[in-house]
Design a protein around this motif. Sequence first.
Motif, PDB file in Angstrom:
ATOM      1  N   UNK A 181      -3.505 -89.990  18.047  1.00 38.70           N
ATOM      2  CA  UNK A 181      -4.156 -90.939  18.949  1.00 38.70           C
ATOM      3  C   UNK A 181      -3.931 -92.350  18.417  1.00 38.70           C
ATOM      4  N   UNK A 182      -3.622 -93.303  19.293  1.00 41.39           N
ATOM      5  CA  UNK A 182      -3.339 -94.670  18.843  1.00 41.39           C
ATOM      6  C   UNK A 182      -4.598 -95.470  18.537  1.00 41.39           C
ATOM      7  N   UNK A 183      -4.464 -96.395  17.591  1.00 39.12           N
ATOM      8  CA  UNK A 183      -5.497 -97.409  17.359  1.00 39.12           C
ATOM      9  C   UNK A 183      -5.291 -98.600  18.287  1.00 39.12           C
ATOM     10  N   UNK A 184      -4.022 -98.809  18.663  1.00 36.80           N
ATOM     11  CA  UNK A 184      -3.644 -99.925  19.528  1.00 36.80           C
ATOM     12  C   UNK A 184      -2.679 -99.402  20.582  1.00 36.80           C
ATOM     13  N   UNK A 185      -2.934 -99.729  21.833  1.00 29.95           N
ATOM     14  CA  UNK A 185      -2.059 -99.342  22.935  1.00 29.95           C
ATOM     15  C   UNK A 185      -1.473-100.607  23.545  1.00 29.95           C
ATOM     16  N   UNK A 186      -0.144-100.693  23.560  1.00 30.18           N
ATOM     17  CA  UNK A 186       0.557-101.790  24.226  1.00 30.18           C
ATOM     18  C   UNK A 186       1.043-101.247  25.567  1.00 30.18           C
ATOM     19  N   UNK A 187       0.554-101.821  26.658  1.00 29.30           N
ATOM     20  CA  UNK A 187       0.847-101.298  27.993  1.00 29.30           C
ATOM     21  C   UNK A 187       1.574-102.354  28.820  1.00 29.30           C
ATOM     22  N   UNK A 188       2.754-102.045  29.345  1.00 24.88           N
ATOM     23  CA  UNK A 188       3.431-102.999  30.219  1.00 24.88           C
ATOM     24  C   UNK A 188       2.697-103.123  31.546  1.00 24.88           C
ATOM     25  N   UNK A 189       2.723-104.312  32.124  1.00 27.30           N
ATOM     26  CA  UNK A 189       2.040-104.528  33.392  1.00 27.30           C
ATOM     27  C   UNK A 189       3.064-104.744  34.502  1.00 27.30           C
ATOM     28  N   UNK A 190       2.729-104.294  35.700  1.00 27.39           N
ATOM     29  CA  UNK A 190       3.447-104.717  36.896  1.00 27.39           C
ATOM     30  C   UNK A 190       2.821-106.022  37.393  1.00 27.39           C
ATOM     31  N   UNK A 191       1.494-106.102  37.303  1.00 30.87           N
ATOM     32  CA  UNK A 191       0.752-107.312  37.611  1.00 30.87           C
ATOM     33  C   UNK A 191      -0.515-107.343  36.774  1.00 30.87           C
ATOM     34  N   UNK A 192      -1.151-108.513  36.704  1.00 31.94           N
ATOM     35  CA  UNK A 192      -2.406-108.617  35.964  1.00 31.94           C
ATOM     36  C   UNK A 192      -3.230-109.741  36.561  1.00 31.94           C
ATOM     37  N   UNK A 193      -4.555-109.655  36.353  1.00 33.96           N
ATOM     38  CA  UNK A 193      -5.429-110.679  36.933  1.00 33.96           C
ATOM     39  C   UNK A 193      -6.293-111.335  35.856  1.00 33.96           C
ATOM     40  N   UNK A 194      -7.075-112.362  36.205  1.00 33.71           N
ATOM     41  CA  UNK A 194      -7.850-113.097  35.199  1.00 33.71           C
ATOM     42  C   UNK A 194      -8.900-112.257  34.482  1.00 33.71           C
ATOM     43  N   UNK A 195      -9.309-111.132  35.073  1.00 38.77           N
ATOM     44  CA  UNK A 195     -10.293-110.260  34.426  1.00 38.77           C
ATOM     45  C   UNK A 195      -9.628-109.223  33.525  1.00 38.77           C
ATOM     46  N   UNK A 196      -8.293-109.354  33.337  1.00 42.55           N
ATOM     47  CA  UNK A 196      -7.511-108.497  32.448  1.00 42.55           C
ATOM     48  C   UNK A 196      -7.263-107.101  33.028  1.00 42.55           C
ATOM     49  N   UNK A 197      -7.494-106.946  34.327  1.00 42.73           N
ATOM     50  CA  UNK A 197      -7.127-105.680  34.946  1.00 42.73           C
ATOM     51  C   UNK A 197      -5.618-105.629  35.128  1.00 42.73           C
ATOM     52  N   UNK A 198      -5.075-104.464  34.917  1.00 42.91           N
ATOM     53  CA  UNK A 198      -3.628-104.245  34.932  1.00 42.91           C
ATOM     54  C   UNK A 198      -3.218-103.455  36.168  1.00 42.91           C
ATOM     55  N   UNK A 199      -2.243-103.979  36.903  1.00 39.01           N
ATOM     56  CA  UNK A 199      -1.621-103.223  37.978  1.00 39.01           C
ATOM     57  C   UNK A 199      -0.419-102.502  37.394  1.00 39.01           C
ATOM     58  N   UNK A 200      -0.423-101.163  37.474  1.00 37.87           N
ATOM     59  CA  UNK A 200       0.678-100.375  36.954  1.00 37.87           C
ATOM     60  C   UNK A 200       1.497 -99.765  38.081  1.00 37.87           C
ATOM     61  N   UNK A 201       2.043 -98.580  37.815  1.00 39.03           N
ATOM     62  CA  UNK A 201       2.927 -97.938  38.793  1.00 39.03           C
ATOM     63  C   UNK A 201       2.183 -97.029  39.757  1.00 39.03           C
ATOM     64  N   UNK A 219      -7.660-100.614  20.854  1.00 35.64           N
ATOM     65  CA  UNK A 219      -7.414-101.949  21.378  1.00 35.64           C
ATOM     66  C   UNK A 219      -6.297-101.818  22.415  1.00 35.64           C
ATOM     67  N   UNK A 220      -6.519-102.326  23.623  1.00 35.68           N
ATOM     68  CA  UNK A 220      -5.536-102.218  24.703  1.00 35.68           C
ATOM     69  C   UNK A 220      -5.002-103.598  25.038  1.00 35.68           C
ATOM     70  N   UNK A 221      -3.691-103.774  24.887  1.00 39.63           N
ATOM     71  CA  UNK A 221      -3.048-105.059  25.132  1.00 39.63           C
ATOM     72  C   UNK A 221      -2.007-104.885  26.228  1.00 39.63           C
ATOM     73  N   UNK A 222      -2.165-105.608  27.317  1.00 40.67           N
ATOM     74  CA  UNK A 222      -1.167-105.616  28.372  1.00 40.67           C
ATOM     75  C   UNK A 222      -0.126-106.681  28.104  1.00 40.67           C
ATOM     76  N   UNK A 223       1.133-106.374  28.389  1.00 40.38           N
ATOM     77  CA  UNK A 223       2.215-107.340  28.167  1.00 40.38           C
ATOM     78  C   UNK A 223       3.066-107.469  29.422  1.00 40.38           C
TER      79      UNK A 223
END
Length: 212
Positions: A143-163, A180-184
């Motif tokens: 299990x990860x301590x940190x997840x790096x997730x690519x975004x299709x889109x993102x908004x000011x509240x840090x919600x991520x639009x994926x596939x 820790x979840x980081x969108x890029x």
Amino acid sequence: MHDKESSSDDPASAGAGALTRLATPLPPEGVAGWRKQERERLITQRLAHSAESRTQAAANILDRLRAAVGDVRGRRISLYWPFRGEPDLRPWIEEIWAGGGMALLPIVVEKKHPLLFRSWRHGERLERGVWNIPMPVDGIAADPDIVIAPVVGYDPAHYRLGYGGGFFDRTLAALQEKPMAIGVGYRSQAIATIHPQPHDIPMDQIIAADIG
């Protein structure tokens, strides 16, 4: 958990042109159709950028990821195999191992199920998975301590639009300890809202770079 206000990019800083969809509330039954159209628009826009400009943006994102994460020793960090113009962060993988950390890649087991994660480093065996994306075959499950997730889109509240598969949301909800979840992504992917639903889980921060 990291402070969302201080650790994220402000989508509005990308300019008014980046926020091309108004944040008008949608009824739940209209969200899926809106997201499908927005997803197609944003992916087409992303693929229109040159490979060189995406490489430069990825280098910028990597520099800021290194600063945000800090010392990787003893940490399990999930990255991803780049797909359809996503920032390529694979150069970081060997740095993570060299720094005493463990680099992971996500694995889609089946639809509507959380992701699994296996360790991987360059030269180890891969096989093609969902969407023909390579995944580790012999790595250690962790299990990860940190997840790096690519975004299709993102908004000011840090919600991520994926596939649209909901894999990251299901995974973050299912893990015993919240990583820790980081969108890029790119600043051009900033939108006013993804119209979040009860199952959507925001990222802890978004790291986005200018492109083009």
